[in-house]
Enzyme design. Structure first.
Site, PDB file in Angstrom:
ATOM      1  N   LYS A 118       5.743 -46.083  69.070  1.00 38.38           N
ATOM      2  CA  LYS A 118       4.546 -45.249  68.954  1.00 38.38           C
ATOM      3  C   LYS A 118       4.949 -43.778  68.934  1.00 38.38           C
ATOM      4  CE  LYS A 118       0.328 -46.666  71.065  1.00 38.38           C
ATOM      5  NZ  LYS A 118      -0.367 -47.042  72.312  1.00 38.38           N
TER       6      LYS A 118
HETATM    7  O1  G3P Z   1      -4.842 -48.011  73.006  1.00 34.75           O
HETATM    8  C1  G3P Z   1      -5.059 -46.714  73.488  1.00 34.75           C
HETATM    9  C2  G3P Z   1      -5.749 -46.802  74.779  1.00 34.75           C
HETATM   10  O2  G3P Z   1      -4.853 -47.190  75.787  1.00 34.75           O
HETATM   11  C3  G3P Z   1      -6.503 -45.608  75.166  1.00 34.75           C
HETATM   12  O3  G3P Z   1      -7.633 -46.093  75.758  1.00 34.75           O
HETATM   13  O4  G3P Z   1      -9.594 -46.053  77.154  1.00 34.75           O
HETATM   14  O5  G3P Z   1      -7.679 -44.478  77.627  1.00 34.75           O
HETATM   15  O6  G3P Z   1      -9.150 -44.124  75.664  1.00 34.75           O
HETATM   16  P1  G3P Z   1      -8.553 -45.132  76.604  1.00 34.75           P
END
Ligand code: G3P
Length: 216
Positions: free
Chosen positions: A83
């Site tokens: 990534k």
């Molecule tokens: O896949 C990306 C994710 O981990 C981010 O999620 O909920 O932190 O925006 P969030």
């Protein structure tokens, strides 16, 4: 649509894999911090459980650093995907890693233009963060729809990996749009199985089964 788990917690990865429905896994520094263990060790163990792609996130801000980290991660297992963030340096790193045969997931995508640049850089996955767009009053899924259209126009092979998924509606919308993958927390994955009518139906069938005469 493929289902990935967005977690670095091994118990969740194991439980998910046991269902036979998990196609891959994504991680990031926040999830690694939550797991509270050495990131490389965790990645190695996830890769031994999940046979599909497992994303490992670089933290360098310059292309050289990202490439170095990416090459090191890629030695952990064959199914590791690197990534990198959607920045100029990230795109340089994406191109260099891709040329070396290492798959790249371009993360922190918030617009279709960013996804276009990632595809042109040879990204294997592009990760639009739908939940974070919703958080600021934008409709995250609109970006996914636009990416799908742009990629279709030019036959880009980059797969759309919907990320920052917060609920089952995000999963359904991603599937309706035709995204390649949705990566989700284990809690959202569990919710996909559930329906109150399923529970009520099982309860009723079991109650009625008791009324069926049994042979002595
Ligand atoms: O896949 C990306 C994710 O981990 C981010 O999620 O909920 O932190 O925006 P969030």
């Amino acid at each position: 649509m493929q289902i990935f788990l967005d977690t670095a917690i091994l118990d969740e990865v194991k439980k998910g894999a046991e269902t036979g429905l998990v196609d891959g896994c994504t991680t990031n520094p926040t999830l690694a911090a939550k797991a509270g263990r050495n990131y490389n060790d965790v990645l190695k163990e996830i890769c031994s459980i999940v046979k599909g792609p497992v994303s490992a996130e670089t933290v360098s801000l310059d292309a050289d650093g990202m490439v170095k980290e990416g090459i090191a991660f890629s030695k952990i297992a064959k199914n590791i995907v690197i990534k990198v963030p959607m920045t100029v340096e990230g795109m340089k790193a994406c191109q260099r890693l891709t040329k070396q045969g290492i798959k790249v997931n371009v993360t922190l995508i918030f617009s279709a233009n960013q996804a276009l640049l990632a595809a042109k850089s040879g990204a294997f996955f592009v990760s639009p963060f739908v939940g974070r767009l919703d958080d600021i009053g934008k409709i995250g899924m609109d970006v996914v729809r636009e990416i799908k259209q742009v990629y279709g126009n030019y036959k880009f092979k980059t797969q759309i990996l919907v990320a920052s998924v917060r609920n089952p509606i995000h999963v359904l919308d991603a599937a309706k749009i035709g995204a390649d993958i949705a990566t989700m927390p284990y809690s959202v994955f569990e919710q996909l199985f559930m329906h109150t009518l399923t529970d009520a139906g099982i309860k009723k069938f079991l109650e009625d089964w008791e009324k069926v005469p049994k042979k002595r």
